[in-house]
Write a protein that holds these residues in place. Sequence first.
Motif, PDB file in Angstrom:
ATOM      1  N   TYR A 199      42.861  37.971  22.008  1.00 44.78           N
ATOM      2  CA  TYR A 199      41.737  37.151  22.044  1.00 44.78           C
ATOM      3  C   TYR A 199      42.531  36.330  23.373  1.00 44.78           C
ATOM      4  CZ  TYR A 199      38.804  32.714  22.175  1.00 44.78           C
ATOM      5  OH  TYR A 199      37.305  31.685  22.161  1.00 44.78           O
ATOM      6  N   ASP A 200      43.535  35.908  23.165  1.00 40.61           N
ATOM      7  CA  ASP A 200      43.992  35.368  24.221  1.00 40.61           C
ATOM      8  C   ASP A 200      44.189  35.757  25.306  1.00 40.61           C
ATOM      9  OD1 ASP A 200      44.890  32.864  21.978  1.00 40.61           O
ATOM     10  OD2 ASP A 200      46.717  33.575  22.299  1.00 40.61           O
ATOM     11  N   ASP A 201      44.514  36.987  25.598  1.00 42.32           N
ATOM     12  CA  ASP A 201      44.597  37.523  27.015  1.00 42.32           C
ATOM     13  C   ASP A 201      42.966  37.356  27.087  1.00 42.32           C
ATOM     14  OD1 ASP A 201      46.015  39.734  28.795  1.00 42.32           O
ATOM     15  OD2 ASP A 201      45.022  40.486  27.784  1.00 42.32           O
ATOM     16  N   ILE A 202      42.204  37.792  26.497  1.00 43.08           N
ATOM     17  CA  ILE A 202      40.741  37.889  27.263  1.00 43.08           C
ATOM     18  C   ILE A 202      41.158  36.499  28.181  1.00 43.08           C
ATOM     19  CG2 ILE A 202      38.372  37.972  26.408  1.00 43.08           C
ATOM     20  CD1 ILE A 202      39.091  39.937  24.440  1.00 43.08           C
ATOM     21  N   LYS A 203      40.802  35.608  27.453  1.00 42.46           N
ATOM     22  CA  LYS A 203      40.664  33.969  27.959  1.00 42.46           C
ATOM     23  C   LYS A 203      41.433  33.593  28.608  1.00 42.46           C
ATOM     24  CE  LYS A 203      41.356  31.608  24.490  1.00 42.46           C
ATOM     25  NZ  LYS A 203      41.999  30.240  23.898  1.00 42.46           N
ATOM     26  N   ALA A 204      42.512  34.286  28.876  1.00 43.36           N
ATOM     27  CA  ALA A 204      43.825  33.907  30.053  1.00 43.36           C
ATOM     28  C   ALA A 204      43.086  35.121  30.948  1.00 43.36           C
ATOM     29  CB  ALA A 204      44.307  34.232  29.596  1.00 43.36           C
ATOM     30  N   ASP A 263      37.260  28.213  25.006  1.00 48.45           N
ATOM     31  CA  ASP A 263      36.144  28.422  23.533  1.00 48.45           C
ATOM     32  C   ASP A 263      35.202  28.304  22.679  1.00 48.45           C
ATOM     33  OD1 ASP A 263      39.599  29.854  22.393  1.00 48.45           O
ATOM     34  OD2 ASP A 263      39.689  27.780  21.731  1.00 48.45           O
ATOM     35  N   GLU A 264      34.537  28.242  23.946  1.00 47.48           N
ATOM     36  CA  GLU A 264      32.779  27.757  23.561  1.00 47.48           C
ATOM     37  C   GLU A 264      32.201  28.067  24.414  1.00 47.48           C
ATOM     38  OE1 GLU A 264      34.695  24.500  26.475  1.00 47.48           O
ATOM     39  OE2 GLU A 264      35.256  24.970  24.494  1.00 47.48           O
ATOM     40  N   GLU A 265      32.844  29.099  25.493  1.00 39.97           N
ATOM     41  CA  GLU A 265      32.704  29.544  25.837  1.00 39.97           C
ATOM     42  C   GLU A 265      32.340  31.322  25.477  1.00 39.97           C
ATOM     43  OE1 GLU A 265      32.911  28.551  30.588  1.00 39.97           O
ATOM     44  OE2 GLU A 265      34.837  28.653  29.565  1.00 39.97           O
ATOM     45  N   VAL A 266      33.234  31.445  24.563  1.00 35.65           N
ATOM     46  CA  VAL A 266      32.311  32.633  23.743  1.00 35.65           C
ATOM     47  C   VAL A 266      32.075  33.025  22.277  1.00 35.65           C
ATOM     48  CG1 VAL A 266      34.649  34.753  22.995  1.00 35.65           C
ATOM     49  CG2 VAL A 266      35.525  33.168  24.789  1.00 35.65           C
ATOM     50  N   ALA A 267      31.865  34.306  22.113  1.00 36.43           N
ATOM     51  CA  ALA A 267      31.063  34.665  21.039  1.00 36.43           C
ATOM     52  C   ALA A 267      31.905  35.902  20.615  1.00 36.43           C
ATOM     53  CB  ALA A 267      29.587  34.991  21.003  1.00 36.43           C
ATOM     54  N   TYR A 268      32.327  35.813  19.582  1.00 32.48           N
ATOM     55  CA  TYR A 268      32.888  36.666  19.046  1.00 32.48           C
ATOM     56  C   TYR A 268      32.099  37.353  17.486  1.00 32.48           C
ATOM     57  CZ  TYR A 268      36.628  40.185  16.101  1.00 32.48           C
ATOM     58  OH  TYR A 268      37.743  40.467  16.060  1.00 32.48           O
ATOM     59  N   VAL A 269      30.775  38.355  17.381  1.00 28.01           N
ATOM     60  CA  VAL A 269      31.108  39.694  16.353  1.00 28.01           C
ATOM     61  C   VAL A 269      32.281  40.037  15.526  1.00 28.01           C
ATOM     62  CG1 VAL A 269      28.925  40.927  15.568  1.00 28.01           C
ATOM     63  CG2 VAL A 269      29.016  39.861  17.360  1.00 28.01           C
ATOM     64  N   VAL A 313      40.141  34.803  14.653  1.00 22.18           N
ATOM     65  CA  VAL A 313      39.398  34.989  15.972  1.00 22.18           C
ATOM     66  C   VAL A 313      38.059  33.861  15.826  1.00 22.18           C
ATOM     67  CG1 VAL A 313      38.202  35.647  18.421  1.00 22.18           C
ATOM     68  CG2 VAL A 313      40.414  36.705  17.248  1.00 22.18           C
ATOM     69  N   MET A 314      37.437  34.285  14.801  1.00 22.37           N
ATOM     70  CA  MET A 314      36.288  34.061  14.996  1.00 22.37           C
ATOM     71  C   MET A 314      36.595  32.377  14.335  1.00 22.37           C
ATOM     72  SD  MET A 314      34.620  36.518  12.223  1.00 22.37           S
ATOM     73  CE  MET A 314      32.803  35.577  12.586  1.00 22.37           C
ATOM     74  N   GLN A 315      38.019  31.612  13.821  1.00 18.18           N
ATOM     75  CA  GLN A 315      37.467  30.284  13.941  1.00 18.18           C
ATOM     76  C   GLN A 315      37.861  30.014  15.059  1.00 18.18           C
ATOM     77  OE1 GLN A 315      41.246  30.216  11.079  1.00 18.18           O
ATOM     78  NE2 GLN A 315      39.900  29.502   9.582  1.00 18.18           N
ATOM     79  N   GLN A 316      38.500  30.295  16.511  1.00 23.71           N
ATOM     80  CA  GLN A 316      38.433  29.555  17.599  1.00 23.71           C
ATOM     81  C   GLN A 316      36.950  29.722  18.845  1.00 23.71           C
ATOM     82  OE1 GLN A 316      42.068  31.290  19.214  1.00 23.71           O
ATOM     83  NE2 GLN A 316      42.885  32.225  17.374  1.00 23.71           N
ATOM     84  N   VAL A 317      36.653  31.076  18.332  1.00 20.50           N
ATOM     85  CA  VAL A 317      35.626  30.997  19.375  1.00 20.50           C
ATOM     86  C   VAL A 317      34.091  29.929  19.410  1.00 20.50           C
ATOM     87  CG1 VAL A 317      35.514  33.353  19.475  1.00 20.50           C
ATOM     88  CG2 VAL A 317      34.347  32.809  17.761  1.00 20.50           C
ATOM     89  N   GLY A 318      33.798  30.135  20.112  1.00 22.35           N
ATOM     90  CA  GLY A 318      32.613  28.607  20.280  1.00 22.35           C
ATOM     91  C   GLY A 318      31.414  29.556  19.585  1.00 22.35           C
ATOM     92  N   PHE A 319      30.901  30.528  18.865  1.00 25.71           N
ATOM     93  CA  PHE A 319      29.837  31.884  18.584  1.00 25.71           C
ATOM     94  C   PHE A 319      29.966  32.349  17.841  1.00 25.71           C
ATOM     95  CE2 PHE A 319      25.660  34.153  17.993  1.00 25.71           C
ATOM     96  CZ  PHE A 319      24.862  32.749  18.003  1.00 25.71           C
ATOM     97  N   PRO A 320      31.053  31.982  17.145  1.00 22.31           N
ATOM     98  CA  PRO A 320      30.773  32.878  15.397  1.00 22.31           C
ATOM     99  C   PRO A 320      29.474  33.581  15.347  1.00 22.31           C
ATOM    100  CG  PRO A 320      31.587  30.716  14.445  1.00 22.31           C
ATOM    101  CD  PRO A 320      31.300  30.556  15.877  1.00 22.31           C
ATOM    102  N   ALA A 321      29.728  35.040  15.125  1.00 18.28           N
ATOM    103  CA  ALA A 321      28.637  35.669  13.953  1.00 18.28           C
ATOM    104  C   ALA A 321      28.813  36.555  13.739  1.00 18.28           C
ATOM    105  CB  ALA A 321      27.382  36.055  15.454  1.00 18.28           C
ATOM    106  N   ASP A 345      31.445  37.716   2.606  1.00 20.07           N
ATOM    107  CA  ASP A 345      31.356  36.150   2.287  1.00 20.07           C
ATOM    108  C   ASP A 345      32.673  34.913   2.923  1.00 20.07           C
ATOM    109  OD1 ASP A 345      29.675  36.931   0.512  1.00 20.07           O
ATOM    110  OD2 ASP A 345      30.760  36.557  -0.826  1.00 20.07           O
ATOM    111  N   GLU A 346      33.312  35.166   3.105  1.00 20.62           N
ATOM    112  CA  GLU A 346      33.955  34.225   4.129  1.00 20.62           C
ATOM    113  C   GLU A 346      33.758  34.569   5.843  1.00 20.62           C
ATOM    114  OE1 GLU A 346      36.346  35.491   0.286  1.00 20.62           O
ATOM    115  OE2 GLU A 346      35.339  36.611   1.633  1.00 20.62           O
ATOM    116  N   VAL A 347      33.580  35.175   5.846  1.00 25.14           N
ATOM    117  CA  VAL A 347      32.858  35.495   7.492  1.00 25.14           C
ATOM    118  C   VAL A 347      31.601  35.035   7.676  1.00 25.14           C
ATOM    119  CG1 VAL A 347      32.644  37.494   9.495  1.00 25.14           C
ATOM    120  CG2 VAL A 347      34.712  37.810   8.088  1.00 25.14           C
ATOM    121  N   ARG A 348      30.979  35.038   6.896  1.00 21.71           N
ATOM    122  CA  ARG A 348      29.355  35.032   6.757  1.00 21.71           C
ATOM    123  C   ARG A 348      29.170  33.287   6.260  1.00 21.71           C
ATOM    124  NH1 ARG A 348      24.364  38.410   4.872  1.00 21.71           N
ATOM    125  NH2 ARG A 348      24.392  36.150   3.826  1.00 21.71           N
ATOM    126  N   ALA A 349      30.394  32.842   6.375  1.00 28.58           N
ATOM    127  CA  ALA A 349      29.932  31.150   5.901  1.00 28.58           C
ATOM    128  C   ALA A 349      30.959  30.719   7.015  1.00 28.58           C
ATOM    129  CB  ALA A 349      31.160  30.570   4.449  1.00 28.58           C
TER     130      ALA A 349
END
Length: 186
Positions: A94-99, A105-111, A120-128, A135-139
């Motif tokens: 994820y850090d490599d992709i951003k660089a 972070d707010e420009e990235v969605a992660y599914v 990674v989902m904790q970092q991105v602007g749009f976790p889906a 349950d933890e991912v859904r929350a």
Amino acid sequence: MIFSADATERARRVRFIIFDVDGVLTDGGIYTGESGEFMKPFNVRDGLGIRQCQNEGFGTAIITGRASAIVSQRAAELKIEDVYLGHLDKRSAYDDIKARHGLQDEEVAYVGDDLIDLAVMQQVGFPAAPADAVDEVRALSCLVAGKEGGRGAVREIIEFILKAQGRWANVVARFTAPEKVTNVSQ
């Protein structure tokens, strides 16, 4: 589909979408043939959605914990150039992709769908997540698709983002215009 009150606003900032594979782009099953080869089912609607978000200028990537030639082949079909295989800790990818793409972070969605995706989902602007994510991912997700992984969840999430940005009409117009339809891998 379930989404947070701020999901539409968060979706408007997305420029890049990252996908997990098993349980997101596939149903999470690993099928073994008679000679020991592995197979995975991919959904063509998800593929068409990925190609159309790329046509709208979005970047796309895959980060998966498993190394798989099948994933490399599918990524090539969908023209996903940033493919990170065998990354059990997905943060470095994820850090490599951003660089590489100059992203915030707010420009990235992660599914994602499972515990391996949480960091990674904790970092991105749009976790889906797909409907059948743990349950933890859904929350943690600002959008949980109504469909399961490998069964159209990715397409549903992409449509939400494109609609939030007012771009879905462009996609539909490409398929209803009198010109020949192009850039339509599935």
